[in-house]
Design an enzyme around this catalytic site. Structure first.
Site, PDB file in Angstrom:
ATOM      1  N   HIS A 188     -15.818  10.849  59.103  1.00  0.00           N
ATOM      2  CA  HIS A 188     -14.807  11.228  58.140  1.00  0.00           C
ATOM      3  C   HIS A 188     -14.276  12.543  58.702  1.00  0.00           C
ATOM      4  O   HIS A 188     -14.564  13.759  58.584  1.00  0.00           O
ATOM      5  CB  HIS A 188     -15.156  11.552  56.870  1.00  0.00           C
ATOM      6  CG  HIS A 188     -14.381  11.847  55.925  1.00  0.00           C
ATOM      7  ND1 HIS A 188     -14.311  11.819  54.534  1.00  0.00           N
ATOM      8  CD2 HIS A 188     -13.025  12.348  55.905  1.00  0.00           C
ATOM      9  CE1 HIS A 188     -13.466  12.078  54.041  1.00  0.00           C
ATOM     10  NE2 HIS A 188     -12.601  12.592  54.693  1.00  0.00           N
ATOM     11  N   HIS A 220     -10.318  13.961  60.173  1.00  0.00           N
ATOM     12  CA  HIS A 220      -8.748  13.670  60.370  1.00  0.00           C
ATOM     13  C   HIS A 220      -8.480  14.572  61.732  1.00  0.00           C
ATOM     14  O   HIS A 220      -8.512  15.635  61.685  1.00  0.00           O
ATOM     15  CB  HIS A 220      -8.090  14.370  59.235  1.00  0.00           C
ATOM     16  CG  HIS A 220      -8.424  13.474  57.778  1.00  0.00           C
ATOM     17  ND1 HIS A 220      -7.706  12.720  57.228  1.00  0.00           N
ATOM     18  CD2 HIS A 220      -9.355  13.816  56.925  1.00  0.00           C
ATOM     19  CE1 HIS A 220      -8.415  12.306  56.238  1.00  0.00           C
ATOM     20  NE2 HIS A 220      -9.326  13.087  56.033  1.00  0.00           N
ATOM     21  N   HIS A 252     -10.293   7.041  51.106  1.00  0.00           N
ATOM     22  CA  HIS A 252     -10.618   8.169  50.265  1.00  0.00           C
ATOM     23  C   HIS A 252     -10.572   7.852  48.869  1.00  0.00           C
ATOM     24  O   HIS A 252      -9.669   6.935  48.236  1.00  0.00           O
ATOM     25  CB  HIS A 252      -9.780   9.399  50.381  1.00  0.00           C
ATOM     26  CG  HIS A 252      -9.777  10.029  51.745  1.00  0.00           C
ATOM     27  ND1 HIS A 252      -9.853   9.542  53.022  1.00  0.00           N
ATOM     28  CD2 HIS A 252      -9.945  11.446  52.060  1.00  0.00           C
ATOM     29  CE1 HIS A 252     -10.070  10.435  54.039  1.00  0.00           C
ATOM     30  NE2 HIS A 252      -9.922  11.416  53.598  1.00  0.00           N
ATOM     31  N   GLU A 299     -12.907  12.068  45.209  1.00  0.00           N
ATOM     32  CA  GLU A 299     -12.642  13.408  45.799  1.00  0.00           C
ATOM     33  C   GLU A 299     -12.280  14.171  44.676  1.00  0.00           C
ATOM     34  O   GLU A 299     -12.967  14.900  43.971  1.00  0.00           O
ATOM     35  CB  GLU A 299     -11.906  13.525  46.951  1.00  0.00           C
ATOM     36  CG  GLU A 299     -11.704  14.988  47.544  1.00  0.00           C
ATOM     37  CD  GLU A 299     -10.611  15.096  48.680  1.00  0.00           C
ATOM     38  OE1 GLU A 299      -9.807  14.169  49.044  1.00  0.00           O
ATOM     39  OE2 GLU A 299     -11.072  15.941  49.595  1.00  0.00           O
ATOM     40  N   ASP A 334     -14.211  16.690  58.100  1.00  0.00           N
ATOM     41  CA  ASP A 334     -12.918  16.361  57.203  1.00  0.00           C
ATOM     42  C   ASP A 334     -11.746  16.677  58.068  1.00  0.00           C
ATOM     43  O   ASP A 334     -11.357  16.405  58.902  1.00  0.00           O
ATOM     44  CB  ASP A 334     -12.907  16.788  55.885  1.00  0.00           C
ATOM     45  CG  ASP A 334     -12.000  16.234  54.742  1.00  0.00           C
ATOM     46  OD1 ASP A 334     -11.382  15.257  55.287  1.00  0.00           O
ATOM     47  OD2 ASP A 334     -11.954  16.600  53.665  1.00  0.00           O
ATOM     48  N   ASP A 335     -11.539  18.121  57.878  1.00  0.00           N
ATOM     49  CA  ASP A 335     -10.529  19.091  58.565  1.00  0.00           C
ATOM     50  C   ASP A 335     -11.232  20.371  59.005  1.00  0.00           C
ATOM     51  O   ASP A 335     -10.667  21.317  58.220  1.00  0.00           O
ATOM     52  CB  ASP A 335      -9.304  19.163  57.640  1.00  0.00           C
ATOM     53  CG  ASP A 335      -8.758  17.967  57.282  1.00  0.00           C
ATOM     54  OD1 ASP A 335      -8.148  16.910  57.699  1.00  0.00           O
ATOM     55  OD2 ASP A 335      -9.041  17.510  55.924  1.00  0.00           O
TER      56      ASP A 335
HETATM   57  N1  ADE Z   1      -5.936  14.466  54.440  1.00  0.00           N
HETATM   58  C1  ADE Z   1      -6.583  15.093  55.238  1.00  0.00           C
HETATM   59  N2  ADE Z   1      -7.780  15.633  54.504  1.00  0.00           N
HETATM   60  C2  ADE Z   1      -7.792  14.864  53.470  1.00  0.00           C
HETATM   61  C3  ADE Z   1      -8.744  15.017  52.443  1.00  0.00           C
HETATM   62  N3  ADE Z   1      -9.938  15.743  52.414  1.00  0.00           N
HETATM   63  N4  ADE Z   1      -8.298  14.479  51.253  1.00  0.00           N
HETATM   64  C4  ADE Z   1      -7.261  13.447  51.138  1.00  0.00           C
HETATM   65  N5  ADE Z   1      -6.423  13.363  52.200  1.00  0.00           N
HETATM   66  C5  ADE Z   1      -6.665  14.323  53.370  1.00  0.00           C
HETATM   67 ZN    ZN Z   2     -10.344  13.361  54.399  1.00  0.00          ZN
END
Ligand code: ADE
Ligand code: ZN
Length: 335
Positions: free
Chosen positions: A17, A19, A197, A200, A278-279
């Site tokens: 996971h 991006h 997703h 969350e 994630d990011d």
């Molecule tokens: N795009 C990038 N990170 C995300 C996340 N955690 N949830 C939803 N969209 C995303």
């Molecule tokens: Zn994500």
């Protein structure tokens, strides 16, 4: 005998996971802005990094989409992905399944094929120079229309050999999975695997929707499943993986403190949960930092950390012999 932190650092890892646009570090944002003549509204790298103070998912997404505006050429996408692959190798990630958000780029006039060319060049280099295996998952933006997702699927289809699956990301609440049922059905018919997703910020019903309407193989995040015991039983029975992202959940205030994170409960319920980043450029840590953070904050012991490592490979789309080889290495490390 090494301590647990040392084993966490050295264990082979799979990231499921991630991006790629969320790996854009402020330094690279400024470099690409200069290279492409794109004006930025922050005076310097420190000011941009200081802006990474989020109230919720949407406040992050606003900045994330704005940051992606510096990505213009195939070389930019190569440089972005290559920087992440080098970071990943340093974390001993041996396999990464990576999301990209084409609509973020095509909506501002960047051709889909240009994005793909850049990412493909970086993937080939990662395989060659780092021994890092990678897969690509094309995410549809759930705040955008079904028609836009269908148009993206059309652009994706010629790249079916290079992109293993489709996903669903962006603003969750108010954009339930059912909105994209027909797009996912079409994608699956064309041979794409599917993830989404869900759970969350959105309720457990969105996790059910992702399973039933989108027929996904994995749930990205899914941490709100614990509000629905019947759903938890189903996720455990069907061994549906949850790609959990602890530092993301902290930065986006899904949890107020990492000590409150439910990852330990997810594992105790027998779910195939694992840790992802994630990011990471926006959330203050790559995969090893996420693992060390939950080890410390939640007091997860060696057995739990081993389980997280094993679950990542089990949930991955590697061939079964490769999975078995990496899992044996983790077992040896934690024996
Ligand atoms: N795009 C990038 N990170 C995300 C996340 N955690 N949830 C939803 N969209 C995303
Ligand atoms: Zn994500």
């Amino acid at each position: 005998m090494t301590d647990i932190a040392e084993r966490i650092r050295s264990m082979p890892k799979a990231e499921l996971h991630l991006h790629i646009e969320g790996t854009l570090e402020p330094e690279l944002t400024f470099q690409l802005a200069e290279r492409n003549g794109v004006p930025l509204r922050w005076p310097d790298v420190d000011a941009l990094r200081a802006a990474y103070d989020f109230q919720d998912l949407q406040s992050f997404l606003d900045l994330y989409y704005e940051g992606a505006g510096v990505l213009r050429t195939a070389e930019d996408f190569h440089d972005l992905a290559w920087a992440y692959f080098q970071r990943a190798a340093a974390d001993r990630i041996v396999h990464a399944e990576i999301f990209f958000d084409p609509q973020t780029h095509t909506d501002r006039g960047i051709p889909f094929d240009l994005v793909m060319e850049g990412l493909q060049a970086a993937r080939a280099r990662a395989d060659r120079e780092l021994g890092l295996s990678t897969l690509l998952i094309c995410c549809f933006l759930r705040h955008a229309s079904e028609a836009s997702a269908f148009a993206t699927l059309e652009e994706l289809t010629p790249w079916a050999e290079q992109v293993v699956g489709v996903g669903l990301d962006s603003a969750e609440v108010g954009n339930p999975p059912e909105k994209f049922a027909r797009v996912f059905a079409a994608a699956r018919e064309r041979g794409f695997r599917a993830v989404a997703h869900a759970g969350e910020e959105g309720p457990p019903s969105y996790i059910r929707g992702a399973l039933d309407a989108l027929r996904v193989e994995r749930i990205d995040h899914g941490v709100r499943c614990l509000e629905d015991p019947e759903l938890v039983a189903r996720l455990a029975r069907e061994r549906v993986p949850l790609t959990v992202c602890p530092l993301s959940n902290l930065k986006l205030r899904v949890v107020e403190r990492l000590e409150d994170h439910n990852l330990g409960e997810l594992l105790a319920a027998g779910l195939v949960a694992m840790v992802n980043s994630d990011d990471p450029a926006y959330f203050g840590g790559y995969l090893t930092e996420n693992l060390l953070a939950v080890h410390r904050a939640l007091g997860l012991d060696g057995a739990a950390m081993r389980q997280l490592g094993v679950n990542a490979f089990e949930a991955s789309w590697l061939a079964s012999d490769a999975k078995a080889r990496w899992i044996a290495e983790i077992d040896a490390l934690f024996a």
